[in-house]
Design a protein around this motif. Sequence first.
Motif, PDB file in Angstrom:
ATOM      1  N   LEU A  17      12.305   4.121 -10.701  1.00 19.80           N
ATOM      2  CA  LEU A  17      11.026   3.715 -11.281  1.00 19.80           C
ATOM      3  C   LEU A  17      10.351   2.652 -10.415  1.00 19.80           C
ATOM      4  O   LEU A  17       9.135   2.667 -10.230  1.00 19.80           O
ATOM      5  N   LEU A  18      11.154   1.756  -9.862  1.00 24.67           N
ATOM      6  CA  LEU A  18      10.616   0.730  -8.983  1.00 24.67           C
ATOM      7  C   LEU A  18      10.004   1.359  -7.732  1.00 24.67           C
ATOM      8  O   LEU A  18       8.937   0.942  -7.263  1.00 24.67           O
ATOM      9  N   PHE A  19      10.663   2.385  -7.191  1.00 20.01           N
ATOM     10  CA  PHE A  19      10.142   3.108  -6.032  1.00 20.01           C
ATOM     11  C   PHE A  19       8.806   3.761  -6.355  1.00 20.01           C
ATOM     12  O   PHE A  19       7.860   3.712  -5.557  1.00 20.01           O
ATOM     13  N   LEU A  20       8.701   4.376  -7.543  1.00 24.15           N
ATOM     14  CA  LEU A  20       7.457   5.033  -7.922  1.00 24.15           C
ATOM     15  C   LEU A  20       6.313   4.027  -8.049  1.00 24.15           C
ATOM     16  O   LEU A  20       5.184   4.303  -7.640  1.00 24.15           O
ATOM     17  N   VAL A  21       6.608   2.873  -8.623  1.00 23.52           N
ATOM     18  CA  VAL A  21       5.591   1.832  -8.739  1.00 23.52           C
ATOM     19  C   VAL A  21       5.161   1.351  -7.353  1.00 23.52           C
ATOM     20  O   VAL A  21       3.968   1.192  -7.077  1.00 23.52           O
ATOM     21  N   TRP A  22       6.142   1.131  -6.472  1.00 23.97           N
ATOM     22  CA  TRP A  22       5.835   0.712  -5.100  1.00 23.97           C
ATOM     23  C   TRP A  22       4.991   1.759  -4.385  1.00 23.97           C
ATOM     24  O   TRP A  22       4.015   1.428  -3.715  1.00 23.97           O
ATOM     25  N   GLU A  23       5.354   3.031  -4.543  1.00 21.13           N
ATOM     26  CA  GLU A  23       4.622   4.106  -3.885  1.00 21.13           C
ATOM     27  C   GLU A  23       3.183   4.160  -4.385  1.00 21.13           C
ATOM     28  O   GLU A  23       2.248   4.370  -3.613  1.00 21.13           O
ATOM     29  N   TRP A  24       2.995   3.964  -5.694  1.00 26.58           N
ATOM     30  CA  TRP A  24       1.654   3.986  -6.265  1.00 26.58           C
ATOM     31  C   TRP A  24       0.801   2.855  -5.691  1.00 26.58           C
ATOM     32  O   TRP A  24      -0.350   3.049  -5.317  1.00 26.58           O
ATOM     33  N   THR A  25       1.376   1.675  -5.598  1.00 29.34           N
ATOM     34  CA  THR A  25       0.599   0.519  -5.125  1.00 29.34           C
ATOM     35  C   THR A  25       0.267   0.623  -3.639  1.00 29.34           C
ATOM     36  O   THR A  25      -0.722   0.051  -3.189  1.00 29.34           O
ATOM     37  N   LYS A  26       1.092   1.341  -2.880  1.00 27.32           N
ATOM     38  CA  LYS A  26       0.886   1.458  -1.443  1.00 27.32           C
ATOM     39  C   LYS A  26       0.045   2.678  -1.058  1.00 27.32           C
ATOM     40  O   LYS A  26      -0.263   2.876   0.118  1.00 27.32           O
ATOM     41  N   SER A  27      -0.313   3.517  -2.016  1.00 24.99           N
ATOM     42  CA  SER A  27      -1.013   4.763  -1.707  1.00 24.99           C
ATOM     43  C   SER A  27      -2.465   4.696  -2.177  1.00 24.99           C
ATOM     44  O   SER A  27      -2.898   3.730  -2.804  1.00 24.99           O
ATOM     45  N   HIS A  28      -3.203   5.759  -1.852  1.00 27.73           N
ATOM     46  CA  HIS A  28      -4.626   5.825  -2.164  1.00 27.73           C
ATOM     47  C   HIS A  28      -4.909   7.110  -2.940  1.00 27.73           C
ATOM     48  O   HIS A  28      -4.225   8.124  -2.774  1.00 27.73           O
ATOM     49  N   PRO A  29      -5.952   7.085  -3.786  1.00 23.74           N
ATOM     50  CA  PRO A  29      -6.323   8.316  -4.509  1.00 23.74           C
ATOM     51  C   PRO A  29      -6.945   9.327  -3.565  1.00 23.74           C
ATOM     52  O   PRO A  29      -7.209   9.044  -2.393  1.00 23.74           O
ATOM     53  N   LYS A  30      -7.200  10.523  -4.079  1.00 23.37           N
ATOM     54  CA  LYS A  30      -7.852  11.541  -3.280  1.00 23.37           C
ATOM     55  C   LYS A  30      -9.208  11.050  -2.774  1.00 23.37           C
ATOM     56  O   LYS A  30      -9.880  10.272  -3.435  1.00 23.37           O
ATOM     57  N   PHE A  78     -16.319  13.663   8.401  1.00 25.67           N
ATOM     58  CA  PHE A  78     -16.321  13.437   6.961  1.00 25.67           C
ATOM     59  C   PHE A  78     -15.177  12.486   6.601  1.00 25.67           C
ATOM     60  O   PHE A  78     -14.138  12.458   7.259  1.00 25.67           O
ATOM     61  N   GLY A  79     -15.354  11.738   5.526  1.00 25.01           N
ATOM     62  CA  GLY A  79     -14.272  10.921   4.999  1.00 25.01           C
ATOM     63  C   GLY A  79     -14.027   9.658   5.793  1.00 25.01           C
ATOM     64  O   GLY A  79     -14.940   9.072   6.376  1.00 25.01           O
ATOM     65  N   PHE A  80     -12.751   9.244   5.836  1.00 22.83           N
ATOM     66  CA  PHE A  80     -12.378   7.940   6.376  1.00 22.83           C
ATOM     67  C   PHE A  80     -11.315   8.069   7.466  1.00 22.83           C
ATOM     68  O   PHE A  80     -10.410   8.893   7.376  1.00 22.83           O
ATOM     69  N   GLU A  81     -11.414   7.224   8.473  1.00 23.20           N
ATOM     70  CA  GLU A  81     -10.355   7.156   9.475  1.00 23.20           C
ATOM     71  C   GLU A  81      -9.280   6.154   9.050  1.00 23.20           C
ATOM     72  O   GLU A  81      -8.162   6.183   9.548  1.00 23.20           O
ATOM     73  N   ASN A  82      -9.601   5.273   8.111  1.00 22.84           N
ATOM     74  CA  ASN A  82      -8.644   4.290   7.610  1.00 22.84           C
ATOM     75  C   ASN A  82      -8.968   3.996   6.151  1.00 22.84           C
ATOM     76  O   ASN A  82     -10.044   3.481   5.840  1.00 22.84           O
ATOM     77  N   LEU A  83      -8.039   4.329   5.261  1.00 22.40           N
ATOM     78  CA  LEU A  83      -8.276   4.150   3.831  1.00 22.40           C
ATOM     79  C   LEU A  83      -8.108   2.699   3.400  1.00 22.40           C
ATOM     80  O   LEU A  83      -8.626   2.297   2.357  1.00 22.40           O
ATOM     81  N   ASP A  84      -7.369   1.904   4.171  1.00 24.19           N
ATOM     82  CA  ASP A  84      -7.215   0.489   3.827  1.00 24.19           C
ATOM     83  C   ASP A  84      -8.517  -0.278   4.051  1.00 24.19           C
ATOM     84  O   ASP A  84      -8.929  -1.096   3.221  1.00 24.19           O
ATOM     85  N   THR A  85      -9.139  -0.012   5.179  1.00 24.61           N
ATOM     86  CA  THR A  85     -10.369  -0.736   5.526  1.00 24.61           C
ATOM     87  C   THR A  85     -11.628   0.018   5.123  1.00 24.61           C
ATOM     88  O   THR A  85     -12.726  -0.535   5.193  1.00 24.61           O
ATOM     89  N   LEU A 248       5.667  11.711  -5.013  1.00 27.49           N
ATOM     90  CA  LEU A 248       5.469  12.296  -6.346  1.00 27.49           C
ATOM     91  C   LEU A 248       4.003  12.427  -6.719  1.00 27.49           C
ATOM     92  O   LEU A 248       3.537  13.495  -7.085  1.00 27.49           O
ATOM     93  N   TRP A 249       3.263  11.320  -6.622  1.00 32.94           N
ATOM     94  CA  TRP A 249       1.886  11.341  -7.078  1.00 32.94           C
ATOM     95  C   TRP A 249       1.011  12.184  -6.159  1.00 32.94           C
ATOM     96  O   TRP A 249       1.285  12.327  -4.984  1.00 32.94           O
ATOM     97  N   LYS A 250      -0.083  12.709  -6.707  1.00 32.23           N
ATOM     98  CA  LYS A 250      -1.048  13.426  -5.883  1.00 32.23           C
ATOM     99  C   LYS A 250      -1.982  12.420  -5.234  1.00 32.23           C
ATOM    100  O   LYS A 250      -3.167  12.334  -5.513  1.00 32.23           O
ATOM    101  N   ARG A 251      -1.377  11.603  -4.387  1.00 31.32           N
ATOM    102  CA  ARG A 251      -2.093  10.549  -3.697  1.00 31.32           C
ATOM    103  C   ARG A 251      -1.730  10.582  -2.215  1.00 31.32           C
ATOM    104  O   ARG A 251      -0.901  11.394  -1.786  1.00 31.32           O
ATOM    105  N   ILE A 252      -2.352   9.707  -1.440  1.00 31.96           N
ATOM    106  CA  ILE A 252      -2.195   9.699   0.009  1.00 31.96           C
ATOM    107  C   ILE A 252      -1.691   8.331   0.445  1.00 31.96           C
ATOM    108  O   ILE A 252      -2.129   7.311  -0.078  1.00 31.96           O
ATOM    109  N   GLN A 253      -0.780   8.336   1.425  1.00 34.13           N
ATOM    110  CA  GLN A 253      -0.294   7.072   1.951  1.00 34.13           C
ATOM    111  C   GLN A 253      -0.277   7.111   3.483  1.00 34.13           C
ATOM    112  O   GLN A 253      -0.169   8.180   4.084  1.00 34.13           O
ATOM    113  N   ALA A 254      -0.418   5.937   4.085  1.00 34.17           N
ATOM    114  CA  ALA A 254      -0.419   5.844   5.543  1.00 34.17           C
ATOM    115  C   ALA A 254       0.947   6.235   6.098  1.00 34.17           C
ATOM    116  O   ALA A 254       1.980   5.999   5.474  1.00 34.17           O
TER     117      ALA A 254
END
Length: 370
Positions: A17-30, A78-85, A248-254
């Motif tokens: 569960l801790l891993f899932l929370v970490w993954e969520w906080t480090k990732s981005h939505p579609k 289209f879109g972003f080259e960097n989701l953090d910035t 797990l989540w339908k999200r994107i991570q670096a």
Amino acid sequence: MNRKIKYLGYGLVFWFLLFLVWEWTKSHPKVRLSPVSFPQNKEDKLDSLFAQSLAEFLIPGLAVGIVRKGKVEYLKAFGFENLDTKDSMELNSRIPVASISKLFTALALAQAGIEEGFTLETPLEELFPKEERAVDALGSVTLAQLLTHTSGFKDPGLFTRLFHREKDQPLSQVINQIPKKRGPEDSMHYADINFDLLGYGLEKKRPRPFEEILSESTLLKAGMKHSDFVLEWPETDNPIQGHEKTFLWKRIQANKIRFERSPSPSSGLVTTAEDLAVALVHLGRGKMGDFQKELDWLTLPSGKLAGFQHFRLHGQEFTGHYGGQAGYSSLFAYSYELETGFFLLSNAKDISDHRKKIAETLLKTLFPNP
């Protein structure tokens, strides 16, 4: 004993569960861009296709170029080259194109062959100085075998890559990493080491750094002024990030990558959509373009080009190359019969064959009645 197993189970669940929370906080939505509501013409339909593809295939950023009858007809990002910035993907964004690099290594080898008098059937070893020949592991493997991945060499397995290979090794080390055992000659084993050996051979034949040879002989000739085979990655002034789907989540991570060799003749080209569009114009003209002699040199008895991939899309034959490495994926393709070429560059790992699916829809839009 049962209590210990029970507590162990609780502990594992907690860490999961801790891993899932970490993954969520480090990732981005579609990434979602508003597509054209009611596209009326081909350009609007293409805009809508690429905007929808970002969300459908979990792609942060996408750059697309289409060349028809020798002219750039469509070129957009289209879109972003960097989701953090939240930096937007631009036509001048510098993006790794992975194995598309092989096309330019092949062209540089062809130019050297024309000027130095060696052919596809020349053994690689003959490109070395006499005192450096007799590399037992090379045998009599030819340039054609390396270009077509029929040398019998294979890349190291996953275990070796993870635990026993250092990254960012100088290209000169590739000669010491040739597999001692070779598969059957003339059987296809796709392996980056084939092109890395070709790059090493080029350095020996023309005693200059590989990246300089490629820049002057091929990239600048193609008009690719903002492209090069990088010596280090990531670049300090380049904000682009590769991405992949989360566990797990339908999200994107670096997703960080490092090249196995530096420079890497097999996968080290970093380019822009603007530059690649110019290269596509040159190569799309085939033997009528600026690379006429090089393409003639690379032509096999079968009529196909050594160093290039040949594949079918939308029922038509295309020449070019797929590229994919860590968080980046790309496709470069052209058809002489259709007088059409295109490329797709994305900073997303291709987990759902998005390159082919987008390409098929692109071609269906351009040619609704094949």
